[in-house]
Design an enzyme around this catalytic site. Structure first.
Site, PDB file in Angstrom:
ATOM      1  N   CYS A   1     -16.215  -9.552 -28.335  1.00  0.00           N
ATOM      2  CA  CYS A   1     -17.109  -8.890 -27.370  1.00  0.00           C
ATOM      3  C   CYS A   1     -16.694  -9.275 -25.946  1.00  0.00           C
ATOM      4  CB  CYS A   1     -18.553  -9.349 -27.548  1.00  0.00           C
ATOM      5  SG  CYS A   1     -19.382  -8.802 -29.035  1.00  0.00           S
TER       6      CYS A   1
ATOM      7  N   CYS B   1      -1.287 -27.849 -23.168  1.00  0.00           N
ATOM      8  CA  CYS B   1      -1.318 -29.283 -22.865  1.00  0.00           C
ATOM      9  C   CYS B   1       0.090 -29.837 -22.692  1.00  0.00           C
ATOM     10  CB  CYS B   1      -2.026 -30.033 -23.988  1.00  0.00           C
ATOM     11  SG  CYS B   1      -3.730 -29.511 -24.181  1.00  0.00           S
TER      12      CYS B   1
HETATM   13 ZN   LIG Z   1     -18.269  -8.838 -31.036  1.00  0.00          ZN
END
Ligand SMILES: [Zn+2]
Length: 336
Positions: free
Chosen positions: A173, A186
């Site tokens: 989303c 890193c």
């Molecule tokens: Zn989602």
């Protein structure tokens, strides 16, 4: 809960949002720690101390001296022996809280084993260092309705976001696709232990809250521990057209075969084997080429200027090259 447990967890039980009922839930819970580097070793220690009853610790790598400044569970001896992180973590957790059941999984989390490794989780904590695995976790967690906590840290910067499938926004989303191009890691940008602990601590707090109460405060938190900056985006909204949590498409679960993976910034390549290997037999074959060390989990050999680590599941990490084709042919020629 017996009298000893009541005493051991008394200060946590006194915290009203947990209480006896929440502690009982933690004792019965199963958390999976996906990746046991700096974030994951904090997760494992903190959840074991908090009394989370079962932990599965997944990691594909072994302990190196350059891990020790930030990966709190590991000690110099683990790096000297090049112990797999999952095995070293399980051993240490047994000394921190012997009542916790720990299942170490020395493995690369892939679509082929995701069901077996994440399937029974009450919650998944992201301790990975790459987007490929995070999108796999997101697809799996959303498809099964398992909460998970995204976390990442590099240099002095980090972020975290809890995901409760179909209640809060999922990873896709917010970020529909993995970021394009090389990301700082890193190994290239460095990392401070302080940012890792800060991010991992927020992840653990969300995990305990979800396990004890079933609820979480949905937000994205970004932290910069050097600049002293904390930012939060409250309740990122779900995308009504999200391919993952709205439309139910899970493409990251379907990629069966994985090509060799360049371990970013390490001049090393991971090659998938075709199955478990007898490490002592392999050690016998490689001894004429150079120094070989073997224990029950891992074989390390040096030859032709390469540092080769082979795990019992057949995977190998070949250090000294970032050429995937070369690594695959070296594997075929010397390992199997
Ligand atoms: Zn989602």
């Amino acid at each position: 809960m017996d009298a000893m447990q009541r005493e051991r967890y008394s200060r946590q039980i006194l915290f009203p949002a947990i209480g006896e009922q929440g502690q009982e839930r933690l004792l019965a819970a199963h958390a999976v720690i996906a990746g046991c580097g700096a974030l994951g070793s904090f997760h494992a220690a903190a959840l074991a101390r908090a009394g989370v009853g079962r932990l599965t610790i997944i990691d594909r790598d072994y302990v190196e001296p350059s891990n020790l400044h930030r990966q709190f569970l590991f000690e110099e001896e683990d790096a000297e022996a090049a112990l797999p992180k999952a095995a070293a973590a399980a051993r240490r957790i047994a000394r921190i809280n012997s009542s916790v059941q720990v299942r170490p999984a020395i493995a690369d989390l892939t679509p082929a084993n995701v069901d077996e490794l994440l399937g029974g989780a009450g919650i998944i904590l992201d301790g990975t260092d790459n987007f490929e695995t995070r999108y796999l976790i997101n697809d799996f967690a959303v498809s099964r309705g398992i909460p998970w906590i995204y976390g990442a840290a590099v240099a002095a910067y980090g972020l975290t976001m809890p995901v409760i499938p179909r209640h809060t926004a999922c990873l896709r989303c917010v970020y529909p696709e993995p970021p394009a191009g090389a990301q700082p890691t890193c190994e290239t940008a460095g990392v401070l232990g302080a940012i890792v602990s800060a991010v991992a601590s927020l992840q653990v707090a969300d995990a305990l809250r979800i396990l004890a109460t079933g609820e979480v405060h949905a937000r994205i938190t970004t932290l910069d521990v050097w600049g002293g900056i904390v930012r939060q985006v409250e309740g990122p909204s779900r995308d009504p057209d999200c391919p993952c949590c709205a439309r139910g498409e899970f493409p990251h679960l379907e990629r069966r075969a994985r090509a060799p993976v360049i371990l970013c910034g390490r001049n090393a390549v991971q090659v998938e084997g075709s199955g478990p290997l007898a490490l002592t037999t392999l050690a016998g074959r490689l001894e004429s080429l150079g120094p070989v060390r073997v224990n029950e989990y891992v074989l390390r050999a040096q030859f032709n200027g390469y540092d080769v680590t082979v795990f019992a599941d057949g995977r190998a990490i070949i250090k000294g090259t970032s050429d995937m084709g070369f690594a695959r042919s070296l594997y075929a020629r010397y390992i199997g």
